[in-house]
Design an enzyme around this catalytic site. Structure first.
Site, PDB file in Angstrom:
ATOM      1  N   GLU A   1      -4.225  -2.233   4.948  1.00 15.50           N
ATOM      2  CA  GLU A   1      -3.295  -2.936   5.953  1.00 15.50           C
ATOM      3  C   GLU A   1      -4.294  -4.132   6.581  1.00 15.50           C
ATOM      4  OE1 GLU A   1      -0.444  -2.013   9.989  1.00 15.50           O
ATOM      5  OE2 GLU A   1      -2.213  -0.827   9.622  1.00 15.50           O
TER       6      GLU A   1
ATOM      7  N   GLU B   1       4.980   6.155  11.453  1.00 12.42           N
ATOM      8  CA  GLU B   1       5.646   4.834  11.173  1.00 12.42           C
ATOM      9  C   GLU B   1       6.608   4.790   9.985  1.00 12.42           C
ATOM     10  OE1 GLU B   1       4.789  -0.026  11.737  1.00 12.42           O
ATOM     11  OE2 GLU B   1       3.274   1.455  11.873  1.00 12.42           O
TER      12      GLU B   1
END
Length: 854
Positions: free
Chosen positions: A730, A454
């Site tokens: 996260e 990502e």
């Protein structure tokens, strides 16, 4: 002296760079200044200029022309001295290539056939040339389609990594200027460059990634300009006379890692003495109008860390623990027989004693080195980075010792500007984790994570984190550059993409939809940077983008002023959301959207007022009022409760000023009750987390905010700390209490968004708040609690050092305060009336202040 937001003025792209200087401690306030600019050996002085301004002061003369170099120095007048100060040391500023017509270089790369659908072996390109006179000055202007490292006569040029970085390449490709005078010899010379795919044509993005996002070529664009001692010049630019050959890097990818065969490498390949067999290059094209100078510093190696443990496994592998989740790559020194193959794998955490690679998804993060067998080799990859704490080394010849391998840490080389520490070691570690996550994710642009497939410039993440980021580091140039790309990627209707630069993201992220909190980066982040760095022109440049965004949301909401349609992420990663649906939190996602609509409209009005656009200021103030009224009618019940009885709903309504004065206290009380009823475990995601402590503090529930901060049970800010985290996760439970990984497809252990609470630490626990742009005025307002007995906070503002150190005593609180020259401040210590402060060092005691007041 600095220029724009750059400490190094070489190759600047602004023909009239604004100037900033700081005054020495004790100098007194500036009343006037005089600038001296020396150009072509002639000095020009402004004379005395009556002004207190010392931050981003306009350039005092005609604009620079391409390649022009000037020396700049300043002196000031203060009330305490009848004469001006001594002149500052002169600083050099030199323009880059400001006119597209200055460029002769064209892209050159491998001339052989390549399969664009495959991973291709990188090329090296090279040219021999002669210099028959003595050189007095030489500049290399360089960039690439892909990534590059340049050598001249076997010596590397510059120290940046992953150059030229990632921009919206069709519109903006950064070049950098290097002084290479010392690299050149009279007579034979050689220039050569390593090339890598990088973001330009490498495989990048979700679900297997996309190749060739910007093009299929891998090309160098370089222009070496030489000035001889007689004033004549010569140019060596990339063109058809260069040659190319495959290099010893067999494969290279930002996700995949790098494979290097040392048997194929001649360390002297970029010298005149090398035996080089190349083939003609392929010559491409590039619109020179798209070549731009940098606005911020490059990515560099900033630190080196040795492993804290090296463990040999039963099957002969070596497992290295560096004690810190970091972003970078390994550098190793090794000797062994030719053909010996070393494999390096990277991971953030261990699972059952093995590197946990599942969270990396399809980012294999594996480097391979094949030894030449000639002598000990020191090597690290060139064109990849990994996010890791642990590394597994397979194939090491003999026993691997801790001094043979180090982790090289890379990120954008921003100047550190903010520090915080306090008496609670867990909170100290939390703050340190925030710093490390910012370092790992500010790699040329603000990314979401550094390890998996990502690593994108998510707009929502930086929108919530920008206040923290701009305290910790001087990130103005980096974020100004990235916001320019946000504006370029903005759709014609005003939609801001989820991430910038935009790459394919089917099916969820492509086609692009407007989304609250993420799109609001257009209004809120330029405002944050203006407040922290005092750059009104930055605010002006990005104002059209912000206005287009708010106008779009106004159309989407229509006459109701409620944004209750479309794709919304809501309070992303609310801990109550299921692992496979991070947007399914407790808070109505359209409540979130409408709240952000009001908040952005309000900030657009503030920006318009600062820019002198009074008509827009009035229009968007009225719009913000209308949206806030609609918000209350739709989402606030007659009882004072909200339709989403969630912590995020109340935190947003309070922090964004969406409630009436009569509604604020019951809303604050309800928020506090929700927190305490859940034993102060966190119940917010990306949207609510940056706001909840302020919402509690501002409604008289500071004690509850501290309970929330100091909770260690999952989910909480300190839970990861108790689990050994060295960065921000996260998910609140990326690693679950039983030691298993969160099963969600997004499980990063280095993700700065939830670390946005550090802004509250700096302002409320530490006690430093900027009350005018650039910290021109400051409030020192510490709010002790949570058992914390002392805190020290320091920030290097545009005007100089701002600091506050406080400690509780038997009778009250003692504070030591530094106010920089050019600034004024107010100290608001607990239980005391405000005290006005001027520049300098101050020691205040609440007992003495109370006694004097009595």
């Amino acid at each position: 002296m600095s220029f724009e937001h750059l400490t190094d003025g070489l190759g600047i792209g602004a023909p009239a760079p604004r100037l900033t200087w700081t005054l020495p401690a004790g100098a007194g306030p500036q009343e006037a200044y005089e600038l001296e600019v020396t150009r072509a050996g002639r000095a020009h002085r402004t004379g005395r200029v009556e002004s207190r301004e010392q931050v981003l002061v306009p350039w005092p003369g005609p604009p620079l022309t391409s390649r022009e170099r000037a020396g700049v120095r300043v002196r000031v007048w203060t009330p305490a001295a009848g004469a001006p100060t001594a002149w500052s040391e002169p600083r050099a500023v030199e323009a880059g290539l400001l006119d597209p017509a200055d460029w002769q270089a064209v892209p050159v790369g491998a001339g052989w056939d390549e399969d664009p659908a495959a991973q291709r072996r990188p090329a090296r390109v090279r040219k021999d040339f002669r210099l028959d006179r003595s050189v007095t000055r030489a500049r290399l202007y360089v960039t690439a389609h892909g990534l590059y490292e340049v050598e001249i006569n076997g010596r590397r040029v510059g120290d940046e990594a992953l150059a030229p970085g990632w921009t919206v390449y069709p519109h903006r490709l950064r070049y950098r200027t290097h002084d290479v005078t010392a690299h050149l010899d009279r007579g034979a010379n050689t220039i050569g460059a390593w090339l890598g795919d990088g973001w330009y044509r490498g495989k990048y993005g979700f679900d297997g990634g996309t190749r060739n996002i910007y093009g299929t070529d891998q090309s160098l664009i370089a222009q070496l300009e030489v000035t001889y001692d007689d004033g004549t010049t010569a140019v060596v630019a990339t063109d058809a006379t260069w040659s190319a050959a495959p290099g010893p890097i067999l494969t290279s990818g930002l996700y995949e890692g790098e494979t290097f065969d040392a048997r194929l490498d001649d360390p002297n390949w970029a010298t005149p003495q090398a035996s080089w067999t190349g083939t003609p290059v392929a010559v491409g094209s590039r619109d020179p109008h798209t070549l731009v100078a940098p606005l911020g510093p490059p990515v560099r190696r900033t630190q080196e860390i040795a492993p804290v443990t090296v463990t040999r496994t039963d099957d002969g592998r070596h497992l290295l623990d560096f004690g810190q989740n970091l972003v970078g790559r390994l550098r190793l020194t090794v000797d062994g027989p030719a053909g010996t193959t070393l494999t390096l794998r990277h991971a953030e955490v261990l699972q059952d004693g093995e590197p946990a690679t599942a969270p990396l998804r399809e980012a294999y993060a594996t480097d391979t080195l094949v030894l030449a067998g000639r002598s000990p080799l020191t090597w690290e990859p060139r064109f990849t980075l990994h996010g890791f704490r642990y590394a597994e080394v397979t194939g090491w010849p003999g026993e691997l010792t801790a001094d043979a391998v180090t982790a090289q840490i890379y990120h954008t080389d921003m100047r550190r500007t903010g520090w915080f520490e306090c008496s609670d070691p867990l909170i100290d570690r939390l703050h340190e984790n925030v710093v490390w996550s910012m370092r790992g994710n500010f790699v040329d642009l603000p990314t979401d994570c550094p390890q998996r497939d990502e690593r994108l410039g998510w707009t929502g993440d930086i929108q919530v984190f920008a206040p923290t980021a701009s305290y910790l580091y001087d990130c103005a140039g980096l974020l100004d550059s990235w916001l320019t790309d946000v504006g370029l990627e903005q759709l014609p209707d005003g939609t801001i993409p989820w991430y910038v630069p935009v790459i394919p993201g089917e099916p969820m992220w492509t086609p692009i939809h407007p989304g609250a909190a993420w799109g609001d980066v257009a209004t809120l982040t330029p405002w944050t940077l203006f407040q922290r760095f005092g750059d009104l022109e930055l605010l002006r440049r990005h104002y059209p983008m912000a206005k287009a965004w708010v106008d779009l949301v106004e159309r989407l909401a229509g006459p109701t002023r409620l944004w209750d349609t479309g794709v919304q992420l809501g309070d992303w990663l609310d801990p109550a959301a299921p692992p496979d649906d991070p947007a399914a939190g407790r808070t109505d996602r359209y409540l979130v959207a409408t709240a952000y609509f009001a908040h952005s409209a309000r900030h657009l009005a503030l920006a318009a007022a600062e820019l002198g656009n009074h008509a827009d200021a009035a229009r968007y103030t009225a719009l913000a009022d209308e949206v806030a009224d609609a918000f209350r009618r739709r989402y606030v019940l007659p009882t004072g409760r909200m339709t989403s009885d969630s912590a995020t709903a109340y935190a947003m309504a309070l922090a964004f000023g969406l409630l009436t004065p009569q509604q604020r206290r019951p809303a604050g009380d309800r928020l506090a009750r929700l927190v305490t009823d859940d034993d102060a475990r966190i119940a917010t995601g990306f949207v609510g987390t940056p706001l909840i402590c302020d919402a509690l503090t501002d409604t008289g529930h500071l004690d509850v905010a501290y309970r929330l901060l100091t909770q260690t049970a999952c989910p909480s800010w300190l839970y990861p700390v108790t689990m050994g985290a060295t960065t921000i996760w996260e998910r609140w439970d990326s690693l679950r209490p039983d030691g298993t990984l969160n099963p969600g497809g997004m499980t990063s252990f280095n993700h700065y968004a939830l670390g946005a609470v550090a802004d509250w630490l700096h302002r409320v626990v530490g006690g430093i708040t900027a009350t005018a742009p650039g910290y021109r005025t400051i409030a020192f307002r510490p709010r002790p609690g949570g058992g914390i007995t002392w805190a020290r906070t320091r920030h290097e503002s545009p005007y100089g050092t701002v600091s506050l150190s406080w400690e509780l005593t038997a009778t009250g609180l003692t504070a030591r305060i530094t106010v920089p020259q050019g600034c004024t401040a107010t100290a608001e210590l607990p239980g005391c009336a405000p005290v006005a402060l001027g520049p300098g060092e101050h020691v205040l005691d609440t007992t003495e202040i109370a006694t004097e007041a009595a």
